[in-house]
Design an enzyme around this catalytic site. Structure first.
Site, short mmCIF file in Angstrom:
data_model
loop_
_atom_site.label_atom_id
_atom_site.label_comp_id
_atom_site.label_asym_id
_atom_site.label_seq_id
_atom_site.Cartn_x
_atom_site.Cartn_y
_atom_site.Cartn_z
N HIS A 79 -24.59 41.87 61.47
CA HIS A 79 -24.28 41.45 60.50
C HIS A 79 -23.49 39.37 60.49
O HIS A 79 -23.56 39.51 62.63
CB HIS A 79 -23.11 41.94 59.77
CG HIS A 79 -21.45 42.11 60.03
ND1 HIS A 79 -21.36 42.55 61.56
CD2 HIS A 79 -20.54 40.51 60.20
CE1 HIS A 79 -19.86 42.22 61.13
NE2 HIS A 79 -19.99 41.37 61.17
N HIS A 97 -21.65 37.28 61.07
CA HIS A 97 -20.51 36.90 60.82
C HIS A 97 -20.07 36.42 62.92
O HIS A 97 -20.99 37.11 64.07
CB HIS A 97 -19.79 37.88 61.12
CG HIS A 97 -19.12 37.75 59.42
ND1 HIS A 97 -18.67 38.94 58.97
CD2 HIS A 97 -18.99 37.12 57.91
CE1 HIS A 97 -18.02 38.90 58.13
NE2 HIS A 97 -18.24 37.95 57.14
N ASP A 149 -18.56 36.31 64.55
CA ASP A 149 -18.04 36.92 66.36
C ASP A 149 -18.69 38.04 66.57
O ASP A 149 -18.25 38.77 68.06
CB ASP A 149 -16.46 37.41 65.69
CG ASP A 149 -16.28 38.28 64.76
OD1 ASP A 149 -16.96 37.98 63.49
OD2 ASP A 149 -15.71 39.14 64.57
N HIS A 150 -20.00 38.25 66.16
CA HIS A 150 -20.71 39.03 66.46
C HIS A 150 -22.02 38.53 66.85
O HIS A 150 -22.82 38.69 67.16
CB HIS A 150 -20.67 39.95 65.13
CG HIS A 150 -19.82 41.49 64.66
ND1 HIS A 150 -19.65 42.07 65.39
CD2 HIS A 150 -18.89 40.31 64.50
CE1 HIS A 150 -18.97 42.90 64.82
NE2 HIS A 150 -17.77 41.63 64.34
N HIS A 186 -19.20 46.38 54.12
CA HIS A 186 -17.89 44.95 54.26
C HIS A 186 -18.56 44.07 53.00
O HIS A 186 -18.60 43.77 52.44
CB HIS A 186 -18.79 44.35 56.22
CG HIS A 186 -18.06 43.87 56.41
ND1 HIS A 186 -17.08 43.65 57.04
CD2 HIS A 186 -18.69 43.15 57.93
CE1 HIS A 186 -16.05 43.07 58.07
NE2 HIS A 186 -17.22 42.02 58.13
N ASP A 212 -18.98 46.19 61.33
CA ASP A 212 -18.05 46.36 60.81
C ASP A 212 -18.19 47.16 59.35
O ASP A 212 -18.74 47.19 58.77
CB ASP A 212 -17.43 44.76 60.49
CG ASP A 212 -17.41 44.02 61.65
OD1 ASP A 212 -17.33 44.40 62.77
OD2 ASP A 212 -16.60 42.80 61.55
N HIS A 250 -12.95 46.25 68.31
CA HIS A 250 -12.66 45.42 66.94
C HIS A 250 -11.10 45.40 66.93
O HIS A 250 -11.18 45.55 65.58
CB HIS A 250 -13.84 45.85 65.95
CG HIS A 250 -14.01 44.74 65.17
ND1 HIS A 250 -13.00 44.36 64.27
CD2 HIS A 250 -14.97 43.56 65.54
CE1 HIS A 250 -13.78 43.01 63.52
NE2 HIS A 250 -14.92 42.39 64.32
#
Lengths: 305, 305
Positions: A63, A65, A67-68, A142, A212, A270
């Site tokens: 996805h 975001h 941090d990914h 999410h 997530d 995570h």
């Protein structure tokens, strides 16, 4: 070299901390590397784990975001400097591919290898199929569209029992059909059953990556019997409301999904930075529900055997 | 806390390695932090060096190569999660600002602070001026448009000599003009020269950051008398042709610029990975030309005093 292993490059949530990198894993399958998410620092961890950039074939981004995702432009640029050739296929939601294309156009306009941009849709589908493996998406719950990934080996071939095929004078050209499970029919019409000539194939292994996501009981059904489940476990029990609000799970909820899926093993990751790198509490709470649980950790390699 | 210091977050070239992060520095000035370049890993190093995100006010990006830029989207997203408020001004070439805007629109669409996008032009100009500091660009010779940055303190105020101002009965409201260097004129018209009432101001310090650039003798003139010069030193003498070809410098060339500029000190950085984190050879070759040279290193803080 392992045939099928999961290498943890980062298992923290939200931002890099002193304890964890943001989300990134390298799935190694028969010498090929496939990244699952690519938070900042993924390429540095690949070096430290001696995972060769040249073997990278696919990147799957769950996805959009940061941090990914934010480790990806740097990684793809480094591949160029490393004289990578062939292709790397990046699977991500279209908006992410779009900004990645624009970024690469400025910062790495003429790479020595081909980047293939493959949109992920917010549906459940097989997005990669090779001779021996499939990768499927699974919809997660999410705050933004988000999918997990299920890596499934295809059924493997049976093993030839060398003594028995010699005893029955089975010609060499029949070996392929024996490995597929067929019986051997002699020239005189008599039948030697396959099970007399072969032993069972190695089990086909499977790996599910769910991050997530908020807890969703329906997920367990879709990953029934998976050998290894990586499930996000951002919080402990005390923060279950926060987990629901932000579209995340507690360790206990991750374990409930593993239990209901009949998973072989569960790996938690995570982690919220509130645990300062010590996630023992999460491990304990998960093990109350699903004992065969471990914590992810940067540098950890888990083989699917 | 230092009034004016340089904190090295990364001093390798091209890609993160086991030894170095790519280019990033935090200039600390009177409690404010200004980043100079922002390679991947900059935010993690800021944490490790305990440089507070909340104090970040400006980011200066020298040019649009990923090893000077790819840490920025993650850092700006982390600022939002850290409840940063106020503004952060990002100075970069327009194409970089454009892709940064698009990235932030997807990954951090509604930050709790304001990002100001300030285009740098490929010219020499003062791009920031505060009450006490200016930041100027200087054109460098690289493969793509690239500027260095010169941080100059403005002249400081003279120090009041407490005993003497009491002795001469100087009223308090005159202190500001004394600190500016004015004489004190008594009500009877007689003059007390300023030098009898004050002592010299602290010297105004200056810092020049020159990375990435081929050797260019003309640069020395533009940074005459700089107190600290950070100069890229990608290669040793043996690779001077490669340096020229790729728009980089050798350590010796960096030292020649420091010498010709009459710099106070020289710090070398932007090291090629061929040195595996041991840049002693570069240091030796530079010191043959300019003895007051040190090597940059992640975690190093240098004060301008």
């Amino acid at each position: 070299m392992s045939q099928f292993s999961i290498n943890i490059l980062g298992c923290g949530s939200a931002t890099p901390t002193a304890f964890h990198n943001p989300s990134a894993q390298a799935v190694e399958y028969r010498g090929q590397l496939m990244l699952v998410d690519c938070g900042e620092g993924a390429q540095a961890m690949m070096r430290r784990m001696r995972l060769k950039f040249s073997r990278l074939s696919h990147v799957f981004i769950s996805h959009l975001h940061g941090d990914h995702f934010f480790g990806l432009p740097g990684l793809l640029s480094t591949l160029d400097l490393q004289d990578k050739n062939g292709t790397v296929t990046v699977h991500a939601f279209e908006a992410g591919l779009d900004v990645l294309r624009k970024t690469m156009a400025i910062f790495c306009p003429d790479p020595g290898y081909e980047i293939i941009y493959e949109p992920i849709r917010n549906t459940e589908a097989t997005i990669l199929e090779t001779d021996s493996l499939t990768v499927e998406t699974i919809r997660l719950s999410h705050r933004v569209p988000c999918v997990g990934f299920i890596f499934r080996e295809k059924p493997k071939l049976r093993h030839i029992n060398g003594e028995m095929v010699r005893f029955h004078n089975v010609p060499n050209y029949k070996m392929a059909s024996l490995r597929q499970g067929e019986d051997f029919i002699r020239p005189d019409g008599s039948v030697i059953p396959n099970k007399c000539l072969t032993t069972d194939a190695d089990p086909a292994m499977s790996y599910a990556y769910l991050s997530d996501t908020a807890y969703n009981p329906a997920l367990a059904e879709k990953i029934q019997g998976v050998d290894l489940l990586f499930h996000e476990a951002t919080y402990d029990d005390a923060f279950d409301k926060l987990a629901g609000k932000y579209g995340h799970s507690t360790a206990r909820q991750a374990a409930m999904t593993a239990r209901d899926a009949g998973a072989g093993r569960l790996m938690l990751g995570h982690f919220s930075k509130r645990y300062n790198g010590n996630e023992t509490l999460l491990l304990e709470q998960a093990r109350e529900v699903f004992p065969n649980t471990i914590l992810a950790r940067e540098g950890l390699t888990t083989q699917l055997i």
